[in-house]
Design a protein around this motif. Structure first.
Motif, PDB file in Angstrom:
ATOM      1  N   LEU A  58      11.018  18.344  17.004  1.00 41.08           N
ATOM      2  CA  LEU A  58      12.155  17.429  17.061  1.00 41.08           C
ATOM      3  C   LEU A  58      11.767  16.034  16.558  1.00 41.08           C
ATOM      4  N   LEU A  59      10.551  15.606  16.874  1.00 37.79           N
ATOM      5  CA  LEU A  59      10.070  14.304  16.420  1.00 37.79           C
ATOM      6  C   LEU A  59      10.032  14.244  14.898  1.00 37.79           C
ATOM      7  N   TYR A  60       9.571  15.333  14.279  1.00 33.98           N
ATOM      8  CA  TYR A  60       9.501  15.390  12.819  1.00 33.98           C
ATOM      9  C   TYR A  60      10.876  15.625  12.204  1.00 33.98           C
ATOM     10  N   ASP A  61      11.606  16.592  12.743  1.00 34.20           N
ATOM     11  CA  ASP A  61      12.891  16.983  12.163  1.00 34.20           C
ATOM     12  C   ASP A  61      13.891  15.833  12.130  1.00 34.20           C
ATOM     13  N   THR A  62      13.912  15.042  13.197  1.00 37.27           N
ATOM     14  CA  THR A  62      14.892  13.960  13.302  1.00 37.27           C
ATOM     15  C   THR A  62      14.364  12.632  12.774  1.00 37.27           C
ATOM     16  N   ALA A  63      13.046  12.546  12.547  1.00 38.83           N
ATOM     17  CA  ALA A  63      12.396  11.273  12.181  1.00 38.83           C
ATOM     18  C   ALA A  63      12.708  10.199  13.218  1.00 38.83           C
ATOM     19  N   ALA A  64      12.818  10.620  14.465  1.00 34.49           N
ATOM     20  CA  ALA A  64      13.163   9.690  15.537  1.00 34.49           C
ATOM     21  C   ALA A  64      11.979   8.791  15.875  1.00 34.49           C
ATOM     22  N   ARG A  85      -6.987  12.656   8.252  1.00 33.41           N
ATOM     23  CA  ARG A  85      -7.907  11.537   8.080  1.00 33.41           C
ATOM     24  C   ARG A  85      -7.186  10.196   8.044  1.00 33.41           C
ATOM     25  N   MET A  86      -6.417   9.934   9.068  1.00 33.67           N
ATOM     26  CA  MET A  86      -5.716   8.651   9.206  1.00 33.67           C
ATOM     27  C   MET A  86      -5.336   8.460  10.663  1.00 33.67           C
ATOM     28  N   ALA A  87      -4.993   7.218  10.997  1.00 32.82           N
ATOM     29  CA  ALA A  87      -4.589   6.923  12.372  1.00 32.82           C
ATOM     30  C   ALA A  87      -3.291   7.658  12.688  1.00 32.82           C
ATOM     31  N   ILE A  88      -3.270   8.315  13.829  1.00 32.64           N
ATOM     32  CA  ILE A  88      -2.124   9.132  14.217  1.00 32.64           C
ATOM     33  C   ILE A  88      -1.269   8.410  15.242  1.00 32.64           C
ATOM     34  N   SER A  89       0.025   8.394  14.996  1.00 29.08           N
ATOM     35  CA  SER A  89       0.971   7.804  15.936  1.00 29.08           C
ATOM     36  C   SER A  89       2.315   8.497  15.746  1.00 29.08           C
ATOM     37  N   PRO A  90       3.221   8.395  16.722  1.00 27.17           N
ATOM     38  CA  PRO A  90       4.549   8.981  16.542  1.00 27.17           C
ATOM     39  C   PRO A  90       5.263   8.464  15.292  1.00 27.17           C
ATOM     40  N   HIS A  91       5.028   7.186  14.964  1.00 24.84           N
ATOM     41  CA  HIS A  91       5.688   6.623  13.777  1.00 24.84           C
ATOM     42  C   HIS A  91       5.212   7.307  12.492  1.00 24.84           C
ATOM     43  N   LEU A  92       4.004   7.849  12.514  1.00 21.35           N
ATOM     44  CA  LEU A  92       3.495   8.535  11.326  1.00 21.35           C
ATOM     45  C   LEU A  92       4.353   9.754  11.007  1.00 21.35           C
ATOM     46  N   LEU A  93       4.869  10.439  12.033  1.00 17.99           N
ATOM     47  CA  LEU A  93       5.739  11.584  11.777  1.00 17.99           C
ATOM     48  C   LEU A  93       7.067  11.140  11.184  1.00 17.99           C
ATOM     49  N   ARG A  94       7.529   9.985  11.576  1.00 17.05           N
ATOM     50  CA  ARG A  94       8.747   9.411  10.996  1.00 17.05           C
ATOM     51  C   ARG A  94       8.509   9.078   9.523  1.00 17.05           C
ATOM     52  N   SER A  95       7.368   8.477   9.240  1.00 15.17           N
ATOM     53  CA  SER A  95       6.991   8.165   7.864  1.00 15.17           C
ATOM     54  C   SER A  95       6.802   9.441   7.056  1.00 15.17           C
ATOM     55  N   VAL A 144       0.849  -1.196   0.000  1.00 13.27           N
ATOM     56  CA  VAL A 144       0.000   0.000   0.000  1.00 13.27           C
ATOM     57  C   VAL A 144       0.883   1.243   0.000  1.00 13.27           C
ATOM     58  N   PRO A 145       0.387   2.336  -0.544  1.00 17.16           N
ATOM     59  CA  PRO A 145       1.163   3.577  -0.522  1.00 17.16           C
ATOM     60  C   PRO A 145       1.463   3.990   0.909  1.00 17.16           C
ATOM     61  N   PRO A 146       2.624   4.595   1.145  1.00 19.90           N
ATOM     62  CA  PRO A 146       2.962   5.013   2.511  1.00 19.90           C
ATOM     63  C   PRO A 146       2.004   6.095   3.009  1.00 19.90           C
ATOM     64  N   LYS A 147       1.679   6.035   4.276  1.00 19.27           N
ATOM     65  CA  LYS A 147       0.820   7.059   4.863  1.00 19.27           C
ATOM     66  C   LYS A 147       1.690   8.164   5.452  1.00 19.27           C
ATOM     67  N   TYR A 148       1.308   9.381   5.190  1.00 27.08           N
ATOM     68  CA  TYR A 148       2.072  10.507   5.721  1.00 27.08           C
ATOM     69  C   TYR A 148       1.190  11.746   5.729  1.00 27.08           C
ATOM     70  N   LEU A 149       1.584  12.718   6.508  1.00 27.89           N
ATOM     71  CA  LEU A 149       0.860  13.980   6.591  1.00 27.89           C
ATOM     72  C   LEU A 149       1.402  14.944   5.548  1.00 27.89           C
TER      73      LEU A 149
END
Length: 335
Positions: free
Chosen positions: A154-160, A252-262, A121-126
């Motif tokens: 920082l979560l987004y910038d570093t993709a941590a 309009r998608m499930a939100i999690s910290p990993h989504l910011l990494r994606s 499936v296509p990657p989910k991202y904001l």
């Protein structure tokens, strides 16, 4: 002295091998443990074998395959979840094989069980617009609001990963012309990633305001304990929900910290960053893992088509053979 059996290998695997030799995170170890606990549950409920009587002599490839079928039929696991449980068991039996030649055939049989194909499936991202809305939600007039904004940036910038973020200490940040953050990832691997000047500036002010010393964790809760990964997820979802109130058509998608990494990975791909740079930035051991952010990404394909079509309005009526070949080669690389 009796030969080691299943329980002995399990103990040394979880207590010594995974944390000490492989240096895996507690989250990964917990996932492997969950796979084994489910296997125990199956053996007891379906095969009538309690875990204390489950020896290696009673385990074979047929038993593992039936366990996988049970996961799908009785527990409604999807193919991805089924594969994850299989991976956990394979890791254990790979370890047992390395410790004893007696069980080589058994271990090889189990490790030969194939994974099920899962739909790609296509990657989910904001989107960039959604990220801007989310960053505008924290109330920076309050101390906690400023902390939360720094955390999100920082979560987004570093993709941590969330687990990497909560382990950050002030001493892991380097300020200057090229500000960076040192992350401690899976398998005790460290990587140094750049952060934007804006994020660095806000982080530096936050550290000074909060009087965080070099050996203290960057993010703490109201009890002044280290923030947990659950706390990170709560903060993220809190501001996403606030953003939804102003923009019901967004998030309009499930939100999690990993989504910011994606999201960060997808934005880098769309920006034309080299796939090998992104691999190192994310801390992936293989570029194959990173490529999923490019494959089936509609924006990447759209940009490729747009770029390939940009000369249509020029003087040339048709593509040259070399141009057609280059375009097809590029598009095929995305499949």
């Amino acid at each position: 002295m009796s030969k080691p059996d299943f329980a002995d290998y399990i103990y040394s695997y979880f207590m010594k091998y995974l944390p000490l030799q492989r240096g895996l995170s507690q989250n990964t170890i917990s996932s492997y443990s969950r796979s084994l606990m489910l296997f125990f549950e199956y053996c007891k409920s379906e095969e009538g074998i309690p875990y204390e009587k489950l020896t290696l002599d009673r385990i074979d490839k047929h038993l593992i395959k039936n366990f996988l079928l049970w996961l799908e039929a009785k527990r409604n696991n999807c193919a991805a979840s089924r594969n994850q449980r299989l991976s956990g068991l394979k890791s254990l039996f790979q370890y047992i094989q390395s410790e004893s030649v007696i069980y080589t055939v058994l271990c090889r049989d189990i490790m030969s069980i194939p994974e099920k194909k899962t739909p790609t499936v296509p990657p989910k991202y904001l989107t960039a617009e959604e990220m801007e809305v989310m960053f505008s939600m924290p109330n920076i007039k309050t101390r906690h609001g400023r902390r939360d904004l720094v955390l999100l940036l920082l979560l987004y910038d570093t993709a941590a990963r969330a687990g990497e973020l909560v382990e950050l200490k002030a001493g892991d940040v380097s300020f200057g012309k090229t500000p960076t953050v040192k992350l401690f990832g899976k398998g005790s691997k460290t990587r140094v990633v750049p952060i934007s000047p804006k994020t660095a500036d806000m982080l530096q002010k936050y550290i000074k305001e909060s009087q965080i010393t070099i050996n203290q964790f960057l993010f703490q809760n109201r009890s002044h304990d280290k923030l947990t990964t659950v706390g990170v997820a709560y903060i993220l979802k809190k501001y996403v929900e606030m953003g939804k109130q102003f923009h019901p058509d967004m998030f309009r998608m499930a939100i999690s910290p990993h989504l910011l990494r994606s999201t960060k990975a997808s934005h880098l791909i769309q920006g034309g960053a080299n796939i090998y740079y992104i691999r190192d930035f994310l801390g992936h051991s293989s570029v194959v893992t990173t490529e999923r952010y490019a494959k089936n990404n509609p924006e990447v394909v759209r940009n490729a088509i747009s770029k390939a079509s940009s000369d249509l309005t020029g003087d040339k009526e048709y593509y040259s053979d070399s141009e057609k070949s280059a375009m097809l080669k590029f598009l095929k690389s995305l499949q």
